[in-house]
Design a protein around this motif. Structure first.
Motif: not given
Lengths: 353, 339
Positions: B224-247
């Motif tokens: 995500a970072l390599a595609l130019g995402a900001t940190r929030w976009e990284v969180v929204r696109m990579a971190v939150l979807p991965f962690g949804r069931s855990g949350v």
């Protein structure tokens, strides 16, 4: 090479304008100042409101400034960062306040006299008295609960890791998971229903039984994790030398993971030491010293706090005692936690070597 | 292996060829647990596993038994009555108010705690300076160990006075909704309880979510970072979807805690036996709080009635925890039981 180094230092034209690094701090300071001004100006007396206003101002200002200078996407990023920081600060305030209040108010009456005397001849609304009887009761109840709960928990974990196959193991795993979620008061009610059947009066050991029920699943879970960390090569080496399985478990597997097992047991002890509800139902509380957990009502530290709070009709002396007892309880729990984590680090199973 | 050597020794001593091993012997040989030590140890460890199952079954059976004793004499509808008079003849009691209060206070707690806990977990894993995040995570671990009665004492003596101003403000601006109207009583109400419960379940939700966010594959974030995402976009696109069931499962664990919390509610709430539209006025009650505060004056029959309400709480928490476990089971790597 030298030209490359020079171009690196210049602001890159590929990046848009960006705010200086100190901006968030400046905005934070500014919004806190404005919030305090609003609070004083309009006479809001709740500090919670001041905090909420400051947080809101911080978010709005961050978004406004960033959107103007850096553009939409960067502004969104900034506001997310700001939100995360605000959430963190919002959460830290009550938790810090809790610790601060307990320490500040607890030290008022906490001294050797307080730790070595009971409430036997002191009315709840009068100053004086102490928590000796409660400490004694707590230690006995928690000690007995540990004697029951820890071995059963550890053996169950050994069964699950070393022997467990098939339906029984699966059922045990599932119900251990479910058991971690039992509210402490339900465990208390269970023992209470037994006591009602045999027409028994409250006594310390009944509380221990309920606490043991609450403790077992926690011990099983943590011990299981630790046993799983023991490398299989160790087991195989021992079995290959002709050592029976049970001796392999007792002499190889358990000693390798003993640090983690002790840590788990201590953490679970810390958890049940603070349980009030089952003790309230089963042990009942007692202002006098009763050293016999098998007969007669006993006191316990968490129950003492509750009773000083609820039965004293707002007397300051009782509140002071409740805070001092809270400080003692928190200190006990924290020390257990710290020691447990220390042991975990010191005796961590040496895997991957 | 050992068994076969023993057998060969036996055959040496007894020349006539032994009868082929019976089915039971074969089974035992296959299992390899023939030594007395092994058998005793297996029995002990399996026995304690079975004991755990027996305890769970016993909890359900005994609570149900005592509860039926009480409910069979209940003249009011146990599920819908708005009163708790176990000393009347005939007795009348019902759990409607308790169920309502338990659900409402837990919903408030979840609404406050889950977003903040997720934000703190993100803060610790993705935003905080590395040097800060370790100690903070440690402190939050310790806070999870603070006994609930201490939260209760703090809530009753420190949080409650602080809520006055907030309640006044809510009443002024949102009082017209009815939910936030306030008669200037002491703020020992459902909203205060919800706030306190939120503070209490914050550490556990944070801990579990943090573990999940830490397991997000580094490669996802770097992509995500390599595609130019900001940190929030990284969180929204990579971190939150991965962690949804855990949350979600972390939240359910927190919900389980909030539903069964006794002392903090008992110290803060000033209860009555009615359902109020306003969250700001004192009143209402929860299962656990009702048991703790009614217990001392209860007769034996009254205790049975309280056990009946405890049974309902038991079933609710079982369902909630079962759901949480089912979600976790899909992703076996992390279990919230240690948090």
């Amino acid at each position: 090479m030298s030209t490359a180094a020079v171009t690196d230092k210049r602001p890159s034209t590929l990046r848009g304008a960006s705010l200086p690094k100190w901006t968030p701090w400046a905005i934070a300071a500014g919004s806190i100042a404005v919030a305090v001004a609003i609070g004083l100006g309009t006479g809001l007396d709740s500090r919670i409101q001041w905090g909420l206003i400051a947080g809101l101002l911080f978010l709005l200002a961050t978004y406004g400034v960033a959107a103007r200078v850096e553009g939409r996407r960067q502004a969104k990023d900034r506001i997310a960062t700001a939100l995360v920081w605000v959430a963190f600060v919002l959460a830290v305030i009550p938790l810090a306040s809790l610790i601060w209040a307990t320490v500040e108010r607890g030290v008022k009456v906490l001294d050797v006299y307080f730790l070595t005397h009971s409430m036997g001849v002191v009315a709840d609304s009068e100053p004086g008295g102490g928590i000796y009887h409660a400490i004694l009761g707590s230690l006995e109840q928690v000690g007995l609960a540990t004697l029951i709960g820890a071995p059963i928990g550890i053996l169950t974990a050994i069964y699950l890791v070393e022997y467990g196959r098939g339906n029984l193991a699966r059922a045990v795993t599932f119900f251990v998971d479910v058991m971690t979620g039992i509210p402490s008061i339900v465990a208390g009610l269970f023992i209470l229903s037994l006591m009602l059947m045999f027409d028994m009066q409250p006594f310390g050991f009944a509380g221990s039984l309920a606490l043991a029920i609450l403790m077992m699943p926690v011990v099983v879970r943590s011990t299981e994790e630790m046993l799983k960390l023991v490398p299989n090569e160790l087991r195989e080496a021992s079995l290959a030398l002709g050592v029976p399985k049970w001796r392999t478990i007792l002499k190889i597997v358990v000693p390798t993971s003993i640090g983690g097992i002790i840590t788990g047991v201590m953490l679970s002890v810390a958890r049940i030491a603070g349980e009030t509800a089952p003790v309230l139902l089963l042990v009942f509380g007692n202002p006098f010293i009763n050293a016999n957990p098998f007969e007669g009502a006993q006191a316990s530290l968490p129950l003492y706090i509750y009773q000083q709070y609820s039965q004293s009709a707002g007397s300051q002396a009782a509140y002071d005692r409740a805070w001092a007892a809270s400080l003692t309880l928190i200190a006990f729990v924290m020390i257990l936690n710290l020691v447990a984590r220390g042991i975990a680090r010191w005796k961590a199973p040496k895997t991957g070597r | 292996m050992d068994i076969s050597t023993k057998k060969s020794q036996n055959t040496d001593e007894a020349p006539p060829p032994a009868a082929p091993p019976t089915q039971a012997e074969q089974k035992r040989a296959a299992r390899g647990a023939t030594r007395p030590g092994d058998r005793i140890f297996l029995g002990l460890s399996r026995g304690s596993g079975i004991l755990l199952l027996v305890i769970m079954a016993a909890i359900a059976v005994f609570l149900t038994y005592r509860a039926t004793l009480a409910i069979s004499k209940d003249e009011a509808n146990f599920l819908t009555a708005f009163e708790w008079n176990t000393n009347l003849i005939p007795p009348k009691f019902g759990i409607a108010v308790l169920a309502f209060g338990t659900v409402v206070s837990s919903i408030i707690a979840m609404a406050i705690a889950v977003p903040i806990a997720v934000a703190i977990a993100l803060f610790l894993t993705h935003y905080a300076p590395r040097r800060l995040s370790g100690p903070i995570a440690y402190v939050i671990d310790l806070l999870a160990a603070v006994p609930s009665i201490v939260y209760g004492l703090w809530g009753a003596l420190i949080l409650v006075p602080q809520m006055d101003g907030l309640f006044g403000w809510l009443n002024n601006y949102l009082g017209w909704t009815g939910i936030f109207s306030w008669d200037e009583g002491a703020p020992r109400s459902m909203l205060t309880v919800g706030v306190l419960l939120a503070i209490m379940i914050l550490p556990i939700i944070t801990n579990v979510s943090r573990e999940v966010f830490r397991q997000v594959p580094q490669t996802h974030e770097e992509a995500a970072l390599a595609l130019g995402a900001t940190r929030w976009e990284v969180v929204r696109m990579a971190v939150l979807p991965f962690g949804r069931s855990g949350v979600i499962s972390a939240s359910m664990l927190g919900l389980g805690r909030a539903l069964g919390e006794t002392m903090a509610v008992a110290t803060v709430l000033s209860p009555d036996f009615d359902i109020h539209a306003s969250l700001l006025n004192p009143g209402g009650g929860t299962f656990a709080q009702n048991i703790a505060s009614k217990f001392n004056e209860a007769t034996e029959f009254g205790r049975d009635a309280l056990i009946a309400s405890g049974l309902v709480l038991f079933v609710i928490t079982l369902l909630v925890n079962g759901a949480a476990r089912a979600i976790i089971a899909r992703r076996k790597e992390y279990s919230g039981a240690n948090a």
